[in-house]
Design an enzyme around this catalytic site. Sequence first.
Site, PDB file in Angstrom:
ATOM      1  N   GLU A 154       0.925  -1.105   0.103  1.00 48.61           N
ATOM      2  CA  GLU A 154      -0.141   0.095  -0.239  1.00 48.61           C
ATOM      3  C   GLU A 154       1.031   1.353  -0.091  1.00 48.61           C
ATOM      4  OE1 GLU A 154      -3.864  -2.034   2.452  1.00 48.61           O
ATOM      5  OE2 GLU A 154      -2.641  -0.622   3.368  1.00 48.61           O
ATOM      6  N   GLU A 310      -6.585  -7.700  -1.031  1.00 51.19           N
ATOM      7  CA  GLU A 310      -7.001  -7.696   0.301  1.00 51.19           C
ATOM      8  C   GLU A 310      -8.511  -7.302   0.436  1.00 51.19           C
ATOM      9  OE1 GLU A 310      -5.187  -5.383   3.105  1.00 51.19           O
ATOM     10  OE2 GLU A 310      -3.068  -5.871   2.199  1.00 51.19           O
TER      11      GLU A 310
END
Length: 674
Positions: A154, A310
């Site tokens: 991320e 995710e």
Amino acid sequence: MTRATPWPALDGIAYGGDYNPEQWPREVWDEDVRLMREAGVNLVSVGIFSWALLERREGVFDFAWLDELLDLLHANGIHVDLGTPTASPPAWFFHAHPEARVVTRDGRTMGFGSRGMASPSSPAYRTAVTRIADALAARYATHPAVVMWHVHNEYGVPVGEDYSPTSVAAFRDWLRERYGSLDGLNAAWGTAFWGQHYGDWEHVGAPADAPSVVNPAQRLDFARFTDHQLRACFRLERDAIRAHATQPVTTNFMANQSWTTDLWAWGREVDIVSDDHYLWAADPDGHVGLAIAADLSRSVGGGAPWILMEHSTSAVNWQPRNVAKRPGEMARNSLTHLARGADAILFFQWRASRSGAEKFHSAMLPHAGTDSRVWREVVDLGTALGRLGEVRGARVQAEAAVLWDFESFWAQDLEWRPSVDVTHQAQVRAYYEQLWRDGITADFALPGHDLSGYRLVVVPAQYLLSKADADNLAAYVRGGGTLVVSFFSGIVDENDAVHPGGYLAPLADALGVRVEEFLPLREGETITLERADGAALTARAWAEDLIVDGADVVARYVDGPAAGRAALTRHAYGAGTGWYVSTSLDADSLAHVMAAAYADAGVSASVVPAGCEVVVRSSDEHDFTFVVNHRDDAVDLALDGTELLTGAPTDGALTVPAGGIAVVRTAREEAGRA
């Protein structure tokens, strides 16, 4: 060196999640792989936060535990997405290189003990991430378990911008490369305003906190620079991996969750787009935000299948109120991503953590264990995905596009804009949600993209628009397209300077209208519009004083600061049509406007019941129609084919129960539509 293959070497739809066995005793690993097999897991992400255990001291590696883990997973038929753990440098790194710590805009140096990253401009950090990526790839490039590589985690979250001295020096170098001279910089930043002219490169700094608003062009360039530095770090790791390995390399985006990184640029760097998505619990229609994220992930990857890296089985732990998913919601979320182009459905994480900041975050194997609703739904989802393997590789075809431009968003989000009630997030959501409710699948695009393949292009919030991109939009209309432009668009150029000719000037020919003045409303104030047929529309937050130059007036303001003036316009331009919406319409009013635009574009709204989501993926041989029922009652659809989750023929009539899902396969020459 051989370029990576386009997709991990495994069959069917990938299913699994982040696996962090270093948090558990060795005996738990055997239980984990047994339960993974029970759940149908075939792919796990490993090593994402394991730097401190892999490189115990600078240059001293310990791979024994990872060797054992990968061998165990391979022996049980579970593939590995091997992570580089560079989102969380070890304590020894910050002790040895304190200058690599991130400094915030207000001058605070960030400490150790959380997740995040060091300064992306730090030479020490760049050396360290390259070293560990190289070591991992050299050791595991040929390991049979490893089917892909996962760089970092991320990017830009939670740390994006860095104001350390190292970063400031790198910013100056980036500006020299971009502008070539101080004269070029001064012109681009408009430094004649407030006496900000620069006569020496050493005087140019990052836009740190100041007594008043900092130069917006400088702020915009610093956002561009930050994104550039983060991508440079990614490329260092990716290229270190490619020196040894041929498996695809990715990093997990956060589409529609974070605006720090320009995903269009990042999509060109990865072999496969992957995304993390979490429902925002405060949003009662969070599945619409999910659809935005899925469509954006597909779009930045050029339409190719992508990976949901995710999402959560139930509640997360980092929102103000962490609402648990209700029975069936996890499956609806998963199948919506699959419907919109994902070929992998993964979660954070496999086993719920007992310690640390995310111990209340849901997992595939929850604290409650296998005698739990979540676990039963995880197993059921694995079974369902196992029946959908033939969907893999099929693509979504969209006849509409919505513009999504990160640089424009960065610029619009800066201070001293005309109204705090006008945000790109709200405008994009309003227009996309109308398309969603009308059953029209949309791609996202940049204003400079080739848009000729779309019947309809929607421009909800294009505050920043270069002259070249405006010309591209005008050419799209002139060539026969239908363009719908919302207010506060076409205002500034790439340097955040108002266009010559004023607001909306670069689109004036295509729209037949210009904006003389913004007329924002007071908090809570609403206004009424009247269409030519007498129908009333309602709006809020914003109005404009329009100068009509060739367009037809579709509706006028009845009251408010622009009473009697044009509010909605439609302009025939070349072979196409340009619509302009000068205010923030409520949902019912926007539906009326979009219906008229659909008619111009030759786009048909779906006839499925409200709250029922229908998306089609197509291969050469088949259409796969996904039906996700978000309603509290059953829906009946006229679909002819085979329902893949049950294997039953539909015989032209399909009933999807409340909260249920169906996937109907139809031969393309016989394809029916709901």
